[in-house]
Design a protein around this motif. Structure first.
Motif, PDB file in Angstrom:
ATOM      1  N   LYS A  80      -4.007  57.762  84.165  1.00  0.00           N
ATOM      2  CA  LYS A  80      -4.216  56.368  83.800  1.00  0.00           C
ATOM      3  C   LYS A  80      -5.634  56.255  83.261  1.00  0.00           C
ATOM      4  O   LYS A  80      -6.554  56.877  83.794  1.00  0.00           O
ATOM      5  CB  LYS A  80      -4.066  55.444  85.010  1.00  0.00           C
ATOM      6  CG  LYS A  80      -2.649  55.350  85.524  1.00  0.00           C
ATOM      7  CD  LYS A  80      -2.568  54.366  86.684  1.00  0.00           C
ATOM      8  CE  LYS A  80      -1.148  54.270  87.194  1.00  0.00           C
ATOM      9  NZ  LYS A  80      -1.026  53.230  88.234  1.00  0.00           N
ATOM     10  N   LEU A  81      -5.802  55.464  82.209  1.00  0.00           N
ATOM     11  CA  LEU A  81      -7.118  55.225  81.622  1.00  0.00           C
ATOM     12  C   LEU A  81      -7.470  53.755  81.808  1.00  0.00           C
ATOM     13  O   LEU A  81      -6.689  52.876  81.448  1.00  0.00           O
ATOM     14  CB  LEU A  81      -7.124  55.561  80.133  1.00  0.00           C
ATOM     15  CG  LEU A  81      -8.417  55.255  79.384  1.00  0.00           C
ATOM     16  CD1 LEU A  81      -9.527  56.202  79.826  1.00  0.00           C
ATOM     17  CD2 LEU A  81      -8.209  55.338  77.887  1.00  0.00           C
ATOM     18  N   TYR A  82      -8.643  53.506  82.388  1.00  0.00           N
ATOM     19  CA  TYR A  82      -9.144  52.156  82.606  1.00  0.00           C
ATOM     20  C   TYR A  82     -10.439  51.983  81.823  1.00  0.00           C
ATOM     21  O   TYR A  82     -11.129  52.960  81.539  1.00  0.00           O
ATOM     22  CB  TYR A  82      -9.453  51.924  84.085  1.00  0.00           C
ATOM     23  CG  TYR A  82      -8.247  51.960  84.975  1.00  0.00           C
ATOM     24  CD1 TYR A  82      -7.566  50.793  85.301  1.00  0.00           C
ATOM     25  CD2 TYR A  82      -7.791  53.164  85.511  1.00  0.00           C
ATOM     26  CE1 TYR A  82      -6.460  50.828  86.132  1.00  0.00           C
ATOM     27  CE2 TYR A  82      -6.690  53.202  86.345  1.00  0.00           C
ATOM     28  CZ  TYR A  82      -6.025  52.020  86.653  1.00  0.00           C
ATOM     29  OH  TYR A  82      -4.930  52.060  87.469  1.00  0.00           O
ATOM     30  N   LYS A  83     -10.778  50.717  81.521  1.00  0.00           N
ATOM     31  CA  LYS A  83     -12.063  50.452  80.859  1.00  0.00           C
ATOM     32  C   LYS A  83     -12.635  49.131  81.352  1.00  0.00           C
ATOM     33  O   LYS A  83     -11.917  48.284  81.905  1.00  0.00           O
ATOM     34  CB  LYS A  83     -11.923  50.455  79.340  1.00  0.00           C
ATOM     35  CG  LYS A  83     -11.293  49.231  78.747  1.00  0.00           C
ATOM     36  CD  LYS A  83     -11.299  49.357  77.226  1.00  0.00           C
ATOM     37  CE  LYS A  83     -11.034  48.018  76.570  1.00  0.00           C
ATOM     38  NZ  LYS A  83     -11.140  48.086  75.121  1.00  0.00           N
ATOM     39  N   ARG A  84     -13.957  48.986  81.157  1.00  0.00           N
ATOM     40  CA  ARG A  84     -14.655  47.738  81.455  1.00  0.00           C
ATOM     41  C   ARG A  84     -15.964  47.746  80.673  1.00  0.00           C
ATOM     42  O   ARG A  84     -16.479  48.821  80.314  1.00  0.00           O
ATOM     43  CB  ARG A  84     -14.924  47.577  82.949  1.00  0.00           C
ATOM     44  CG  ARG A  84     -15.886  48.592  83.526  1.00  0.00           C
ATOM     45  CD  ARG A  84     -16.044  48.407  85.000  1.00  0.00           C
ATOM     46  NE  ARG A  84     -16.890  49.445  85.571  1.00  0.00           N
ATOM     47  CZ  ARG A  84     -17.060  49.631  86.856  1.00  0.00           C
ATOM     48  NH1 ARG A  84     -16.434  48.858  87.718  1.00  0.00           N
ATOM     49  NH2 ARG A  84     -17.850  50.580  87.303  1.00  0.00           N
ATOM     50  N   PRO A  85     -16.544  46.575  80.416  1.00  0.00           N
ATOM     51  CA  PRO A  85     -17.837  46.543  79.724  1.00  0.00           C
ATOM     52  C   PRO A  85     -18.901  47.269  80.547  1.00  0.00           C
ATOM     53  O   PRO A  85     -18.892  47.218  81.776  1.00  0.00           O
ATOM     54  CB  PRO A  85     -18.153  45.043  79.638  1.00  0.00           C
ATOM     55  CG  PRO A  85     -16.827  44.360  79.766  1.00  0.00           C
ATOM     56  CD  PRO A  85     -16.006  45.240  80.663  1.00  0.00           C
ATOM     57  N   ALA A  86     -19.801  47.943  79.855  1.00  0.00           N
ATOM     58  CA  ALA A  86     -20.899  48.635  80.529  1.00  0.00           C
ATOM     59  C   ALA A  86     -21.844  47.607  81.145  1.00  0.00           C
ATOM     60  O   ALA A  86     -21.938  46.468  80.687  1.00  0.00           O
ATOM     61  CB  ALA A  86     -21.653  49.523  79.543  1.00  0.00           C
ATOM     62  N   SER A  87     -22.526  48.035  82.187  1.00  0.00           N
ATOM     63  CA  SER A  87     -23.472  47.173  82.884  1.00  0.00           C
ATOM     64  C   SER A  87     -24.789  47.915  83.047  1.00  0.00           C
ATOM     65  O   SER A  87     -24.801  49.133  83.199  1.00  0.00           O
ATOM     66  CB  SER A  87     -22.920  46.809  84.264  1.00  0.00           C
ATOM     67  OG  SER A  87     -23.876  46.127  85.020  1.00  0.00           O
ATOM     68  N   LYS A  88     -25.873  47.184  83.029  1.00  0.00           N
ATOM     69  CA  LYS A  88     -27.184  47.788  83.269  1.00  0.00           C
ATOM     70  C   LYS A  88     -27.519  47.788  84.755  1.00  0.00           C
ATOM     71  O   LYS A  88     -28.534  48.329  85.160  1.00  0.00           O
ATOM     72  CB  LYS A  88     -28.253  47.056  82.466  1.00  0.00           C
ATOM     73  CG  LYS A  88     -28.044  47.251  80.989  1.00  0.00           C
ATOM     74  CD  LYS A  88     -29.131  46.637  80.175  1.00  0.00           C
ATOM     75  CE  LYS A  88     -28.755  46.871  78.720  1.00  0.00           C
ATOM     76  NZ  LYS A  88     -29.747  46.678  77.780  1.00  0.00           N
ATOM     77  N   GLU A  89     -26.670  47.179  85.550  1.00  0.00           N
ATOM     78  CA  GLU A  89     -26.860  47.148  86.991  1.00  0.00           C
ATOM     79  C   GLU A  89     -26.520  48.506  87.596  1.00  0.00           C
ATOM     80  O   GLU A  89     -25.740  49.269  87.027  1.00  0.00           O
ATOM     81  CB  GLU A  89     -25.972  46.072  87.629  1.00  0.00           C
ATOM     82  CG  GLU A  89     -26.222  44.673  87.111  1.00  0.00           C
ATOM     83  CD  GLU A  89     -27.640  44.196  87.354  1.00  0.00           C
ATOM     84  OE1 GLU A  89     -28.188  44.444  88.446  1.00  0.00           O
ATOM     85  OE2 GLU A  89     -28.209  43.584  86.430  1.00  0.00           O
ATOM     86  N   ILE A  90     -27.074  48.799  88.769  1.00  0.00           N
ATOM     87  CA  ILE A  90     -26.786  50.064  89.446  1.00  0.00           C
ATOM     88  C   ILE A  90     -25.304  50.164  89.773  1.00  0.00           C
ATOM     89  O   ILE A  90     -24.678  51.195  89.592  1.00  0.00           O
ATOM     90  CB  ILE A  90     -27.636  50.197  90.727  1.00  0.00           C
ATOM     91  CG1 ILE A  90     -29.102  50.335  90.340  1.00  0.00           C
ATOM     92  CG2 ILE A  90     -27.172  51.367  91.572  1.00  0.00           C
ATOM     93  CD1 ILE A  90     -30.071  50.316  91.496  1.00  0.00           C
ATOM     94  N   LYS A  91     -24.725  49.064  90.237  1.00  0.00           N
ATOM     95  CA  LYS A  91     -23.304  49.035  90.551  1.00  0.00           C
ATOM     96  C   LYS A  91     -22.640  48.013  89.640  1.00  0.00           C
ATOM     97  O   LYS A  91     -22.952  46.833  89.688  1.00  0.00           O
ATOM     98  CB  LYS A  91     -23.072  48.667  92.017  1.00  0.00           C
ATOM     99  CG  LYS A  91     -21.630  48.645  92.404  1.00  0.00           C
ATOM    100  CD  LYS A  91     -21.488  48.490  93.898  1.00  0.00           C
ATOM    101  CE  LYS A  91     -20.077  48.254  94.304  1.00  0.00           C
ATOM    102  NZ  LYS A  91     -19.210  49.309  94.389  1.00  0.00           N
ATOM    103  N   ASN A  92     -21.738  48.474  88.815  1.00  0.00           N
ATOM    104  CA  ASN A  92     -21.005  47.596  87.913  1.00  0.00           C
ATOM    105  C   ASN A  92     -19.918  46.891  88.717  1.00  0.00           C
ATOM    106  O   ASN A  92     -19.016  47.531  89.250  1.00  0.00           O
ATOM    107  CB  ASN A  92     -20.397  48.404  86.762  1.00  0.00           C
ATOM    108  CG  ASN A  92     -19.806  47.524  85.684  1.00  0.00           C
ATOM    109  OD1 ASN A  92     -19.522  46.352  85.896  1.00  0.00           O
ATOM    110  ND2 ASN A  92     -19.616  48.110  84.512  1.00  0.00           N
ATOM    111  N   THR A  93     -19.983  45.582  88.797  1.00  0.00           N
ATOM    112  CA  THR A  93     -19.012  44.818  89.593  1.00  0.00           C
ATOM    113  C   THR A  93     -17.869  44.261  88.750  1.00  0.00           C
ATOM    114  O   THR A  93     -16.982  43.590  89.282  1.00  0.00           O
ATOM    115  CB  THR A  93     -19.711  43.651  90.322  1.00  0.00           C
ATOM    116  OG1 THR A  93     -20.341  42.814  89.363  1.00  0.00           O
ATOM    117  CG2 THR A  93     -20.735  44.174  91.322  1.00  0.00           C
ATOM    118  N   LEU A  94     -17.875  44.524  87.450  1.00  0.00           N
ATOM    119  CA  LEU A  94     -16.790  44.053  86.594  1.00  0.00           C
ATOM    120  C   LEU A  94     -15.499  44.816  86.911  1.00  0.00           C
ATOM    121  O   LEU A  94     -15.536  45.986  87.294  1.00  0.00           O
ATOM    122  CB  LEU A  94     -17.159  44.225  85.122  1.00  0.00           C
ATOM    123  CG  LEU A  94     -18.390  43.433  84.675  1.00  0.00           C
ATOM    124  CD1 LEU A  94     -18.779  43.807  83.259  1.00  0.00           C
ATOM    125  CD2 LEU A  94     -18.117  41.934  84.779  1.00  0.00           C
TER     126      LEU A  94
END
Length: 106
Positions: A80-94
């Protein structure tokens, strides 16, 4: 009686502790290509986007060249391939969004 293969694959995806989770990101401003073997599937990854491949194959190889990333799943076609916008935060919560699903294939 159900199909053994279908039941086996369903079992893996119902038990995420048995799966391999490979995360990668395209932090450039250009789209890149990803090729997955042995499926012979090519897809583009968007700029400034994080991706995750989830597979029941625990053996894989990764190769890079200038504009392409290649994943060689050694014993399976399913992922399975998932995606989400990149984040500059240490932990991406998206939240991850499902982009592609071949988990029903060996």
């Amino acid at each position: 009686m159900g199909n053994f293969h279908e039941e086996r694959v369903k079992y893996f995806y119902d038990h995420p502790e048995l799966l391999v989770d490979i995360e990668f990101a395209n932090r450039t401003n250009h789209k890149k290509k990803v090729w997955v073997e042995p499926n012979c599937i090519e897809f583009e990854i968007d700029a400034q986007t994080e991706y995750k491949i989830l597979t029941h194959d625990k053996f894989f190889r990764i190769e890079f060249d200038e504009d392409q990333l290649t994943f060689y799943l050694q014993y399976s076609f399913g992922f399975k391939l998932y995606k989400r916008p990149a984040s500059k935060e240490i932990k991406n919560t998206l939240e991850w969004e499902l982009e592609f699903d071949s988990s029903d294939v060996n």
